[in-house]
Design a protein around this motif. Structure first.
Motif, PDB file in Angstrom:
ATOM      1  N   MET A 109    -114.079  24.850 -20.509  1.00 24.69           N
ATOM      2  CA  MET A 109    -113.385  23.693 -19.979  1.00 24.69           C
ATOM      3  C   MET A 109    -112.876  22.861 -20.865  1.00 24.69           C
ATOM      4  SD  MET A 109    -115.307  20.542 -17.442  1.00 24.69           S
ATOM      5  CE  MET A 109    -116.886  20.847 -18.010  1.00 24.69           C
ATOM      6  N   LYS A 110    -111.629  22.486 -20.358  1.00 26.95           N
ATOM      7  CA  LYS A 110    -110.907  21.354 -20.934  1.00 26.95           C
ATOM      8  C   LYS A 110    -111.003  20.140 -19.953  1.00 26.95           C
ATOM      9  CE  LYS A 110    -108.920  23.062 -24.657  1.00 26.95           C
ATOM     10  NZ  LYS A 110    -109.115  22.542 -26.177  1.00 26.95           N
ATOM     11  N   ALA A 111    -112.220  19.181 -20.425  1.00 31.85           N
ATOM     12  CA  ALA A 111    -112.249  18.055 -19.570  1.00 31.85           C
ATOM     13  C   ALA A 111    -111.834  16.794 -20.175  1.00 31.85           C
ATOM     14  CB  ALA A 111    -113.676  17.839 -19.065  1.00 31.85           C
ATOM     15  N   VAL A 112    -110.436  16.591 -20.121  1.00 34.50           N
ATOM     16  CA  VAL A 112    -109.914  15.719 -20.809  1.00 34.50           C
ATOM     17  C   VAL A 112    -109.691  14.227 -19.798  1.00 34.50           C
ATOM     18  CG1 VAL A 112    -107.491  14.838 -21.950  1.00 34.50           C
ATOM     19  CG2 VAL A 112    -108.353  17.346 -21.986  1.00 34.50           C
ATOM     20  N   LEU A 113    -109.877  13.097 -20.480  1.00 34.91           N
ATOM     21  CA  LEU A 113    -109.729  12.033 -19.609  1.00 34.91           C
ATOM     22  C   LEU A 113    -108.693  10.936 -20.060  1.00 34.91           C
ATOM     23  CD1 LEU A 113    -111.470   9.303 -20.520  1.00 34.91           C
ATOM     24  CD2 LEU A 113    -113.403  10.858 -20.082  1.00 34.91           C
ATOM     25  N   ALA A 114    -108.034  10.372 -19.169  1.00 35.04           N
ATOM     26  CA  ALA A 114    -107.085   9.341 -19.702  1.00 35.04           C
ATOM     27  C   ALA A 114    -107.531   8.105 -18.856  1.00 35.04           C
ATOM     28  CB  ALA A 114    -105.581   9.905 -19.105  1.00 35.04           C
ATOM     29  N   ARG A 115    -107.356   6.946 -19.302  1.00 34.61           N
ATOM     30  CA  ARG A 115    -107.547   5.607 -18.853  1.00 34.61           C
ATOM     31  C   ARG A 115    -106.498   4.605 -18.969  1.00 34.61           C
ATOM     32  NH1 ARG A 115    -112.456   2.779 -20.290  1.00 34.61           N
ATOM     33  NH2 ARG A 115    -112.091   1.461 -18.760  1.00 34.61           N
ATOM     34  N   ALA A 151    -122.673  15.545 -13.950  1.00 36.12           N
ATOM     35  CA  ALA A 151    -123.623  14.614 -15.008  1.00 36.12           C
ATOM     36  C   ALA A 151    -122.805  13.793 -15.958  1.00 36.12           C
ATOM     37  CB  ALA A 151    -124.469  15.423 -15.678  1.00 36.12           C
ATOM     38  N   TYR A 152    -121.814  14.326 -16.453  1.00 35.81           N
ATOM     39  CA  TYR A 152    -121.196  13.716 -17.620  1.00 35.81           C
ATOM     40  C   TYR A 152    -120.320  12.374 -17.090  1.00 35.81           C
ATOM     41  CZ  TYR A 152    -122.833  15.976 -21.374  1.00 35.81           C
ATOM     42  OH  TYR A 152    -123.422  16.621 -22.607  1.00 35.81           O
ATOM     43  N   ALA A 153    -119.556  12.811 -15.745  1.00 33.31           N
ATOM     44  CA  ALA A 153    -118.540  11.887 -15.355  1.00 33.31           C
ATOM     45  C   ALA A 153    -119.176  10.641 -14.964  1.00 33.31           C
ATOM     46  CB  ALA A 153    -117.851  12.502 -14.133  1.00 33.31           C
ATOM     47  N   ALA A 154    -120.470  10.561 -14.575  1.00 37.85           N
ATOM     48  CA  ALA A 154    -121.195   9.272 -13.878  1.00 37.85           C
ATOM     49  C   ALA A 154    -121.146   8.161 -15.038  1.00 37.85           C
ATOM     50  CB  ALA A 154    -122.607   9.663 -13.499  1.00 37.85           C
ATOM     51  N   TRP A 155    -120.916   8.597 -16.265  1.00 38.52           N
ATOM     52  CA  TRP A 155    -120.906   7.576 -17.247  1.00 38.52           C
ATOM     53  C   TRP A 155    -119.774   6.745 -17.589  1.00 38.52           C
ATOM     54  CZ3 TRP A 155    -125.254   5.743 -19.918  1.00 38.52           C
ATOM     55  CH2 TRP A 155    -126.242   6.633 -19.656  1.00 38.52           C
ATOM     56  N   TRP A 156    -118.663   7.250 -16.839  1.00 42.71           N
ATOM     57  CA  TRP A 156    -117.304   6.564 -17.214  1.00 42.71           C
ATOM     58  C   TRP A 156    -117.155   5.677 -15.849  1.00 42.71           C
ATOM     59  CZ3 TRP A 156    -115.114   7.526 -21.532  1.00 42.71           C
ATOM     60  CH2 TRP A 156    -115.615   8.807 -22.355  1.00 42.71           C
ATOM     61  N   PRO A 157    -116.286   4.743 -16.398  1.00 49.12           N
ATOM     62  CA  PRO A 157    -116.226   3.637 -15.138  1.00 49.12           C
ATOM     63  C   PRO A 157    -115.256   4.171 -14.052  1.00 49.12           C
ATOM     64  CG  PRO A 157    -115.007   3.072 -17.356  1.00 49.12           C
ATOM     65  CD  PRO A 157    -115.995   4.336 -17.464  1.00 49.12           C
ATOM     66  N   ALA A 158    -115.233   3.256 -13.102  1.00 48.18           N
ATOM     67  CA  ALA A 158    -114.169   3.505 -11.922  1.00 48.18           C
ATOM     68  C   ALA A 158    -112.639   3.368 -12.389  1.00 48.18           C
ATOM     69  CB  ALA A 158    -114.603   2.633 -10.930  1.00 48.18           C
ATOM     70  N   GLY A 159    -111.772   4.293 -11.906  1.00 50.11           N
ATOM     71  CA  GLY A 159    -110.455   4.310 -12.604  1.00 50.11           C
ATOM     72  C   GLY A 159    -110.244   5.122 -13.604  1.00 50.11           C
ATOM     73  N   THR A 160    -111.281   5.750 -14.064  1.00 50.04           N
ATOM     74  CA  THR A 160    -111.138   6.959 -14.979  1.00 50.04           C
ATOM     75  C   THR A 160    -110.450   8.137 -14.397  1.00 50.04           C
ATOM     76  OG1 THR A 160    -113.160   6.088 -16.420  1.00 50.04           O
ATOM     77  CG2 THR A 160    -112.499   8.495 -16.687  1.00 50.04           C
ATOM     78  N   ILE A 161    -109.386   8.688 -15.139  1.00 47.82           N
ATOM     79  CA  ILE A 161    -109.032   9.839 -14.742  1.00 47.82           C
ATOM     80  C   ILE A 161    -109.341  11.104 -15.462  1.00 47.82           C
ATOM     81  CG2 ILE A 161    -106.715  11.087 -14.391  1.00 47.82           C
ATOM     82  CD1 ILE A 161    -105.692   8.211 -14.314  1.00 47.82           C
ATOM     83  N   PHE A 162    -109.956  11.990 -14.757  1.00 50.27           N
ATOM     84  CA  PHE A 162    -110.400  13.380 -15.526  1.00 50.27           C
ATOM     85  C   PHE A 162    -109.632  14.421 -15.342  1.00 50.27           C
ATOM     86  CE2 PHE A 162    -114.710  12.240 -16.942  1.00 50.27           C
ATOM     87  CZ  PHE A 162    -114.931  10.895 -16.179  1.00 50.27           C
ATOM     88  N   LEU A 163    -109.060  14.886 -16.201  1.00 49.82           N
ATOM     89  CA  LEU A 163    -108.055  16.126 -16.323  1.00 49.82           C
ATOM     90  C   LEU A 163    -109.052  17.247 -16.375  1.00 49.82           C
ATOM     91  CD1 LEU A 163    -105.579  17.816 -16.172  1.00 49.82           C
ATOM     92  CD2 LEU A 163    -104.857  16.901 -18.306  1.00 49.82           C
ATOM     93  N   CYS A 164    -109.386  18.245 -15.556  1.00 47.93           N
ATOM     94  CA  CYS A 164    -110.312  19.076 -15.762  1.00 47.93           C
ATOM     95  C   CYS A 164    -110.009  20.590 -15.543  1.00 47.93           C
ATOM     96  CB  CYS A 164    -111.546  19.035 -14.681  1.00 47.93           C
ATOM     97  SG  CYS A 164    -112.260  17.201 -14.669  1.00 47.93           S
ATOM     98  N   VAL A 165    -110.003  21.278 -16.669  1.00 44.60           N
ATOM     99  CA  VAL A 165    -109.497  22.834 -16.429  1.00 44.60           C
ATOM    100  C   VAL A 165    -110.298  23.959 -16.697  1.00 44.60           C
ATOM    101  CG1 VAL A 165    -107.776  24.371 -17.056  1.00 44.60           C
ATOM    102  CG2 VAL A 165    -107.210  21.872 -17.126  1.00 44.60           C
ATOM    103  N   ILE A 166    -110.988  24.263 -15.648  1.00 47.13           N
ATOM    104  CA  ILE A 166    -111.936  25.665 -15.926  1.00 47.13           C
ATOM    105  C   ILE A 166    -111.213  26.386 -14.782  1.00 47.13           C
ATOM    106  CG2 ILE A 166    -113.768  26.985 -15.703  1.00 47.13           C
ATOM    107  CD1 ILE A 166    -115.451  24.523 -16.685  1.00 47.13           C
TER     108      ILE A 166
END
Lengths: 222, 222, 222
Positions: free
Chosen positions: B1-7, B35-50
């Motif tokens: 996975m590349k789970a990249v996030l931008a804010r 599980a991991y996303a739950a730690w990030w605030p609302a508005g976070t953008i996750f770019l997820c590639v599997i």
């Protein structure tokens, strides 16, 4: 180790210096960190996590050494930083986040404190001396890090060794070279690396494989 | 996975969460990401590639779940995110770049869409429900990720297990500990990790090696 | 290789493209860099370090090729960039930092020069042609890079090969596929990757392991 650093807000760059550095080994990390930190300007904030005691009662600290800031566990990781600095102040971190996991103080405790410092806020704790590891030597004759290329970095500063010094490890006595290009291909040697540490390398080869050495291997200078 | 996030723009930080996460395995990734996303605030953008189906006819989607944004393939990777969220909206991405490679939608399709969202633009597509994988369990009794240190993360949330629960895997029945420091050196145990997942670890050792387990290995709770 | 790029100050993003690329092998790196650089816009600054001759007398250069900037050693790494560009200018870097280590010109020399360019300053050196490696082929029938997933990237551009072309390597003759999803699981094939290079891959497997190939392995097109 995760030695991450931040420099001033806004637009704080974060650099992950040693994602693969000696896990669970603050002593090795201490010699490595002291050598690398010296290259960064005053005001740099180092967030340092080699933390085998996370979840136990080891304290969390902020140290300021010659103007650079260090945030992490009070487990010896900053021993060489403190010993070599002219001016040191330190604080035990008493601030606690709303939610503190047992296992990830890097995220929950140290990173927020580093961010506070980057915003110019005071250390959120009580000033007191760091715990000290005075029995650790000034120069550590051991391998403290194997890099991506298989080069073996020691805890010895090049400046502590004579130009004619030999380092014996893995059953081989190694001569000093100035750089990779000065050594025959495949031949192990040592040189003073770009951070001032004695490093054992093989021109176009992996020193860790050629010499069967790893973190903790003993070096005998002569 | 590349789970990249931008804010948020400008000065969008990009964090590569799991460069080494389960390649080609959206199901394992789904439990990890939730599980991991739950730690990030609302508005976070996750770019997820599997995305083992890149180049096939699987759709590309945007999902908004409890205020967080996810961009990636419609292949189950967001199944647990959607299942656990209170409020979900989703769009099939109909926008296409001028040049779309067959094999790298992360660069050509998902990243530009994540950038559009980061700029505050609407999802460039048609609102419709995500495909669902309703036969997947709420808690997955399998290893979904081996981290850098050899710790084995399961798809089971710690909160779903009693304090006295045992996890059997690799022929061993493991007791719960609170943290590494609570377990004898070399002994495997399990604990609730800092993201809330049951994780199998060995104090100062590699659980994957000690237990001969890897991504996909079955866990039997008792 | 460390091919890092910076784009304009302030808020310069730095992207480490190939932390694991062919160490000590500027020729392989040259074909890889030429393919990847083509995706970045004019004005991008590439800081490129594959530098087995660091500490010897190889020159340090800046090259401007079709509006993109490259900073690094004059050791062939920019040969394919220069050969394929419409307009090239180049400079030998004569500027030197106050402290220049023998072994880490990436930090001491190339990075500060890249920063100067990012600030809009002129190249700190003397304009002169790059050294050239005219005996290197336009298309290199060798593996130049193994990626994280075991895919084997060649120095051949897909556009130089017919749709029916076969590539023989590791004792196997491989057919062209459009994408992973088009090939049977476990079966090696080749395809034109997202950067335009012929890449050898195995659907849900590692091509380097299945074919026992690595950087330098020869490819025979037919």
């Amino acid at each position: 180790m995760k030695a991450v650093l931040a420099r001033g807000a806004p637009g704080v760059p974060v650099i992950d210096l040693f994602a693969d550095a000696p896990a669970g080994d603050p002593m090795s990390g201490a010699y490595l960190l002291a050598a690398y930190a010296a290259w960064w300007p005053a005001g740099t904030i180092f967030l340092c996590v080699i933390d085998p005691g996370v979840g136990s009662d080891r304290a969390a600290v902020v140290a300021q050494a010659d103007g650079r800031w260090f945030v992490g566990p009070d487990n010896g990781l900053f021993e060489l930083i403190a010993r070599r600095a002219t001016a040191v102040r330190s604080w035990e971190i008493t601030w606690r986040p709303a939610a503190l996991s047992a296992s990830f103080h890097g995220r929950d405790l140290f990173a927020p404190v580093a961010a506070m410092l980057a915003r110019g806020e005071p250390s959120p704790g009580t000033e007191r001396p760091l715990s000290r590891w005075l029995d650790w030597p000034d120069e550590l004759p051991r391998i403290v890090y194997i890099d991506h290329y298989g080069n073996a970095i020691t805890g010895l500063r090049g400046s502590s060794l004579s130009p004619a010094a030999r380092l014996t490890t893995g059953g081989r006595e190694l001569l000093r070279a100035r750089m990779f290009a000065d050594a025959p291909e495949g031949e192990p040697f040592w040189y003073e690396n770009s951070n001032g540490l004695a490093e054992i390398a093989v021109n176009r080869g992996r020193a860790d494989v050629v010499l069967s050495i790893g973190v903790g291997s003993v070096i005998e200078p002569s």
